[in-house]
Design an enzyme around this catalytic site. Structure first.
Site, PDB file in Angstrom:
ATOM      1  N   HIS A 284      16.075  43.095 -18.907  1.00 48.36           N
ATOM      2  CA  HIS A 284      16.016  41.641 -19.095  1.00 48.36           C
ATOM      3  C   HIS A 284      17.159  40.950 -18.350  1.00 48.36           C
ATOM      4  CE1 HIS A 284      12.767  41.377 -22.118  1.00 48.36           C
ATOM      5  NE2 HIS A 284      13.165  42.579 -22.468  1.00 48.36           N
ATOM      6  N   ASP A 343      16.952  46.277 -25.181  1.00 48.88           N
ATOM      7  CA  ASP A 343      15.520  46.459 -25.447  1.00 48.88           C
ATOM      8  C   ASP A 343      14.759  46.553 -24.124  1.00 48.88           C
ATOM      9  OD1 ASP A 343      16.322  43.702 -25.082  1.00 48.88           O
ATOM     10  OD2 ASP A 343      14.243  43.152 -25.427  1.00 48.88           O
ATOM     11  N   GLU A 344      13.580  47.124 -24.207  1.00 50.60           N
ATOM     12  CA  GLU A 344      12.584  47.095 -23.137  1.00 50.60           C
ATOM     13  C   GLU A 344      13.174  47.353 -21.746  1.00 50.60           C
ATOM     14  OE1 GLU A 344       9.293  44.224 -25.125  1.00 50.60           O
ATOM     15  OE2 GLU A 344      10.738  43.215 -23.867  1.00 50.60           O
ATOM     16  N   VAL A 345      13.704  48.542 -21.572  1.00 44.11           N
ATOM     17  CA  VAL A 345      14.318  48.870 -20.283  1.00 44.11           C
ATOM     18  C   VAL A 345      13.355  49.728 -19.452  1.00 44.11           C
ATOM     19  CG1 VAL A 345      16.335  49.822 -19.136  1.00 44.11           C
ATOM     20  CG2 VAL A 345      16.559  48.850 -21.444  1.00 44.11           C
TER      21      VAL A 345
END
Ligand code: TNX
Length: 758
Positions: A284, A343-345
């Site tokens: 992100h 998160d969400e890597v």
């Protein structure tokens, strides 16, 4: 008497007896721990005397009282007043942080607390006893306030709201108002998501381009969604103040200067709201990587398979950047917490990077998951060396994290996450996406008040690790303040009550009544809330094995709705039985119920199959495990008597990506007459029917013979939600064991909620 009845009486009573200046029923949200209502009133006016014996202890709170009164009365009150009195008292006996006592007699208001936050909350309660419309317009006359005596304290330490200011930008003025509204409802944490792929919103003096360039963007795909929606709903329009023209091109964006943020922090402190900054990393991070591409592992960063190219943990320069940014962040935000996302890597660029490979070899890291842990731990160590505590999203748990890190649980579809967080010993903040992501207008309020936030398997002895609860507003498709208001309010009030009030006083019926007055308060404050009460009925099943029946309770967001129901699947009419509290089903019924207004049934109807059947409570063994993300009630779920609704994520449907292969042990040989299991199809997300359902019987648990083979006849390309009963006769055969196989021949997700045996 139930708390709700007391509140209801208070509302009626006070409305009937109060003087014309005040017609505000007592409707405090969050509900105080203890409240006694006397039948008198206190008259507040500009000649009311302020009594302060503990000079200085509550100076900030006295200022807040004066602001509140100036707003309502048009003037402050003074210590020279000659009328009724308001006294603020420091009371060291009141020990819990945030606790207070508020006593309103006919001639005197006494507010007592042992700390400034308690005094502040006493004042917010006092404010809620003033007429709601005074939030918007002053009176020059006297204000009549009901006489009450209240003792109150918070239940959870973390009563939070989040706001994503990256995907869409919200003005600094909006953030000030956000703080005010949090404080009005005694919420104390404001999680500010300052950076993400779509925009960098905090000035960093060391890296001016972050805001000069990356606070601005041309319209993206989600903006197009907003523009389409804006045709029907103007709240999806962009706000002119966040648009600029550069070289004939329209850009969207904005950022906060460090001075603006410092001012916001100070303001929030005066309202006892702690602002927790989040700089989301290593994923992100596109906003930063766009201007400093050397922060990525590859030369042309962009979008990976799922998420954006992350920072490159193999490069030393990345840590320098991160530490420099965080140093400025810490200088602005005094909170003991810094949220670093994690998160969400998308880790594919790490796999091919020479820098990452070398680092992994040097550190003995076996895969990129461990590399993520390395990154998180290294940044954590830096922050801890500066005296901070670190918060991450629960994805960071994958390859292990330090137990001192705080974890925000959000992936409610990965059911075992809270237990894993507990087993690792981390402190946790509950933000499960359902129901705590407020990102949609039509999200319901009822689950925010009620829905259990972690599974039954969360260990009781670890509840002290749970710090509290928070809701999030992700702003991908929220381009305006009006829309943010509409999404957040009044849902936030349900969250406020859930986090502040003790379980003994939580009462949905009473909340709905009090909410009506609070809506007036929000309106007077200019909050563009949206409250479309759903007419949907929410069923609760109570399976009673002793009485061999299922009790059904119907709840609703409406206040005391008129409900009629049938048990045979027929459409209810005014002549159908009227719902009057729990009713019971023995055997099977198709419960159909609806709310009636002026003699007419309102959509949507509730239909729910209810079966008290022979296999209820019988043990089930699994030859193949269920999918970990959809355990429903684990091994007991197929025989617990609880049927699911229309969503596979409602905790009643168990999911399989393999064949389903289970055996029920009826305990003893007995006559078996019928079999039925409902499967779900929702082809969009890949939920498909099994190709065949096979049923075999056995007396010894070893030798089975097949008695049923039921083929699917629902085509996979049907788009709508379909529930199909796979059912057949067992012919009265005697057996003890029933094996059920659902063959996953379409290789989708298969879901069932119950195996019904009679
Ligand atoms: C997941 S919640 C995200 C956010 C998105 C949100 C909604 C979390 C830790 N990550 O980046 O905004 O879903 O789309």
């Amino acid at each position: 008497m139930k708390y709700s009845s007391i509140i209801l009486l208070a509302v009626l009573f006070w409305t009937a007896c109060s003087s014309p200046v005040s017609n505000t029923p007592i409707s405090i949200i969050p509900a105080p721990a203890k409240m006694e209502i006397q039948n008198g009133s206190f008259s507040l006016s500009s000649s009311t005397k302020l009594v302060l014996k503990d000079e200085g202890k509550f100076s900030n709170e006295v200022e807040f009282l004066q602001i509140t009164l100036e707003h309502a009365l048009g003037s402050k009150i003074s210590e020279d007043g000659n009328g009724t009195e308001i006294e603020l008292i420091f009371d060291s006996q009141i020990q819990a942080a945030g606790a207070y006592q508020l006593e309103i007699n006919s001639d005197k208001v006494i507010l007592k607390a042992g700390d400034p936050s308690g005094m502040f909350y006493a004042l917010e309660t006092f404010r809620q006893l003033l007429p709601a419309d005074l939030e918007g317009s002053k009176t020059s006359g006297e204000i009549s306030i009901p006489t009450v005596s209240i003792e109150d304290q918070p239940t959870l330490d973390w009563r939070g709201m989040h706001l994503d200011v990256s995907r869409h930008f919200f003005s600094i003025e909006y953030l000030h108002r956000y703080v005010d509204l949090l404080a009005l409802y005694k919420m104390n944490k404001f999680h500010l998501h300052l950076t993400d792929d779509q925009g960098w919103r905090i000035e960093i003096k060391n890296y001016p381009e972050l805001t000069e360039k990356s606070a601005w963007r041309t319209f993206n795909a989600q903006d197009s969604v907003c523009m389409e929606k804006a045709v029907e709903d103007p709240r999806f329009n962009f706000e002119q103040k966040h648009l600029r023209e550069v070289d004939g091109q329209t850009q969207y964006g904005g950022f906060y200067t460090q001075d603006e943020l410092r001012e916001l922090v100070a303001y929030a402190q005066s309202r006892h709201v702690e602002i927790i900054p989040e700089i989301d990393m290593p994923g992100h991070m596109m906003a930063a990587i766009q201007v400093y591409p050397e922060l990525a592992c590859i030369d042309n960063p962009g979008w990976g398979e799922l998420f954006s190219t992350p920072l490159c943990p193999g490069k030393e320069g990345v840590y320098m950047f991160v530490e420099n940014v965080l140093t400025e962040v810490m200088d602005i935000f005094p909170s003991k917490f810094v949220h670093i996302g994690a998160d969400e890597v998308e880790k594919s660029t790490w796999e091919n990077s020479q820098a990452c490979k070398s680092l992994m070899a040097a550190e003995g890291l076996k895969d990129v998951e461990e590399l993520q842990t390395y990154f998180v731990e290294r940044v954590t160590k830096f922050l801890k060396s500066k005296g901070k505590e670190v918060i991450v999203w629960d994805d960071a748990l994958n390859a292990g994290i330090d137990s001192s890190t705080y974890v925000m649980y959000w992936r409610n579809w990965v059911a075992e996450v809270p237990e894993r967080i507990a087993a690792n010993g981390n402190r946790m903040i509950l933000v499960p996406g359902n129901p705590m992501y407020f990102s949609r207008l039509d999200a319901k309020m009822y689950p925010i008040y009620h829905l259990p936030l972690h599974g039954k398997k969360y260990p009781e002895e670890k509840v002290n690790l749970i710090q509290g609860t928070q809701a999030a507003l992700w702003s991908e498709t929220v381009p305006s303040e009006a829309l943010a208001d509409a999404i957040i309010f009044p849902k936030m009030l349900a969250l406020a009550e859930r986090t502040w009030s003790s379980p003994e006083v939580l009462d949905w019926e009473s909340f709905k009544v009090r909410l009506q007055t609070q809506l007036k308060r929000l309106e007077a404050l200019g909050v563009k809330y949206s409250y479309n009460v759903t007419k949907e009925l929410i069923p609760f099943m109570n399976v009673d094995q002793e009485m061999q029946q299922i009790g059904i309770t119907l709840d609703s967001e409406l206040s005391n709705p008129e409900i009629h129901y049938t048990l045979d699947g027929s459409t209810p009419t005014m002549d159908s039985p009227k719902y009057d509290g729990e009713f019971f089903v023995k055997g099977s019924a198709l419960v159909t119920a609806a709310v009636f207004e002026e003699g007419k049934a309102l959509e949507p109807y509730l239909t729910r199959q209810v079966d008290y059947h022979k296999a209820i409570g019988k043990p089930v063994t699994y030859q193949k495990p269920w999918n970990r993300s959809y355990p429903a009630g684990d091994a007991g779920t197929m025989t617990d008597g609880l049927r699911g609704g229309n969503g596979y994520g409602d905790g009643k449907w168990q999911g399989f990506t393999t064949d389903m292969d289970v055996t029920i042990d009826m305990g003893e040989e007995q006559e078996l007459n019928s079999f039925s299991a409902t499967f779900m199809q929702q082809s969009g997300p890949g939920v498909l029917m099994p190709g065949t359902v096979e049923v075999s019987l056995s007396s010894d648990g070893e030798n089975f013979h097949q008695v049923l083979s039921i083929e699917n006849d629902i085509p996979k390309d049907k788009k709508e939600l379909i529930l199909k009963d796979f059912a057949g006769s067992l012919g009265g055969e005697k057996a003890r064991y029933i094996n059920v196989k659902a063959i996953n021949s379409q290789r989708g997700f298969i879901f069932t909620d119950e195996i019904v045996i009679n």
